[in-house]
Design a protein around this motif. Structure first.
Motif, PDB file in Angstrom:
ATOM      1  N   ASP A   1     -90.886 -28.228 -67.055  1.00 48.98           N
ATOM      2  CA  ASP A   1     -89.814 -27.783 -67.719  1.00 48.98           C
ATOM      3  C   ASP A   1     -89.274 -26.376 -67.274  1.00 48.98           C
ATOM      4  OD1 ASP A   1     -90.334 -30.092 -69.028  1.00 48.98           O
ATOM      5  OD2 ASP A   1     -90.846 -28.864 -70.850  1.00 48.98           O
TER       6      ASP A   1
ATOM      7  N   THR B   1     -84.541 -29.676 -70.988  1.00 44.26           N
ATOM      8  CA  THR B   1     -85.660 -30.891 -71.387  1.00 44.26           C
ATOM      9  C   THR B   1     -85.791 -31.055 -72.571  1.00 44.26           C
ATOM     10  OG1 THR B   1     -86.781 -30.428 -69.116  1.00 44.26           O
ATOM     11  CG2 THR B   1     -87.835 -31.712 -70.719  1.00 44.26           C
TER      12      THR B   1
ATOM     13  N   ARG C   1     -88.155 -33.274 -75.199  1.00 35.20           N
ATOM     14  CA  ARG C   1     -89.412 -34.061 -75.165  1.00 35.20           C
ATOM     15  C   ARG C   1     -89.859 -34.666 -76.751  1.00 35.20           C
ATOM     16  NH1 ARG C   1     -93.210 -33.786 -71.268  1.00 35.20           N
ATOM     17  NH2 ARG C   1     -92.608 -32.453 -69.570  1.00 35.20           N
TER      18      ARG C   1
END
Length: 288
Positions: free
Chosen positions: A242, A252, A254
């Motif tokens: 990341d 990013t 997640r």
């Protein structure tokens, strides 16, 4: 006095009968002793299997049925949304069962493909057909994607699969993508389709590696699962990826697999918020 050849015949477990053992030189007392000591597993009168056979297959065979639907697919490593209940196919002519299946679901419809007479599970095509009918459409797409990606089910048999399904399910076919490496990836792809954003799957970024999705050219989405991201070493690797992506101008996100599977609306809201907030100036809350 080996029984390996009769007990194991490919991906689907097979059972064997007393006459198979006697043909190999077993006597009645040998069969009884092997059953008592766990060298063979009794299923019902005159039927046995290898002791290492899958427990769900054993329970299905004890009910004069075969493991089916999401249970059989899960046994083969294919993604299914929920496999808590055991799914068993019972032939229509087997009106009286030696035992009543508990904590499960019984299928009695005619199969598209006749399994081998000694098979303890249905053919993959029938398991997929049953799983499409038993799951929500999003999960059904993820299951087919998974079977295709793993090579458990070939692409050239999709025509036969959808021909065996009610006509209304044919619309699912255009949503398939066997590049998905997990069920959560398929479900994330379907979430992104509802947002209407531009996205690409399985993108390789120099200095970062391959990522699951790149959305609108700047947002990386990785579908994390406990299996591959649970240890501290895994987390350090992810954070360094990341960090490398951030240096290239990417952000990013997640989401965990559990939320993708069971809280899709919350995941969708998070993505919509990230996309809407790109470049927007926000006031910083005051301390205290």
């Amino acid at each position: 006095m080996s029984h390996a050849n009769t007990a194991d015949a490919g991906p689907a477990p097979f059972f064997f009968r007393t006459r198979d053992l006697t043909a190999q030189g077993w006597r009645g007392r040998d069969v009884r002793a092997a059953s008592a000591t766990g060298r063979i597993t009794p299923l019902r009168r005159g039927a046995y299997c290898a002791p290492a056979t899958d427990t769900d297959c054993i329970e299905a065979a004890r009910s004069r049925g075969r493991l089916a639907c999401v249970s059989e697919l899960h046994r083969r490593g294919v993604f299914v949304l929920d496999h808590a209940a055991r799914h068993i196919h019972i032939p229509g002519e087997a009106a009286r069962l030696p035992t009543t299946p508990t904590h499960g679901h019984v299928h009695r419809e005619r199969l598209s493909r006749a399994p081998h007479p000694r098979s303890m599970s249905v053919e993959v095509l029938d398991a997929l057909r049953q799983a499409v009918l038993c799951q929500p459409p999003r999960a059904a797409i993820a299951t087919i994607d998974s079977a295709l990606h793993l090579g458990v089910f070939p692409h050239d048999e999709l025509d036969e699969l959808f021909a065996a399904l009610p006509r209304r399910y044919r619309r699912l076919r255009r949503l398939l993508d066997s590049r998905a490496e997990s069920g959560p990836e398929t479900l994330m792809r379907l979430i992104l389709r509802t947002i209407g954003c531009e996205f690409h799957v399985q993108v390789r970024i120099s200095g970062v590696g391959r990522v699951d999705f790149v959305v609108d050219g700047w947002l990386i989405i990785e579908c994390d699962s406990e299996q591959y991201h649970s240890s501290w070493e895994d987390q350090k690797r992810d954070r360094r990826r990341d960090q490398a992506a951030a240096a290239l101008g990417y952000a990013t996100y997640r989401p965990i697999a559990e939320d993708i599977l069971w809280h899709a609306d919350e995941v969708r809201a998070a993505i919509v918020g990230l996309l809407a907030g790109r470049g927007a100036r926000r006031s910083v809350p005051k301390a205290g």
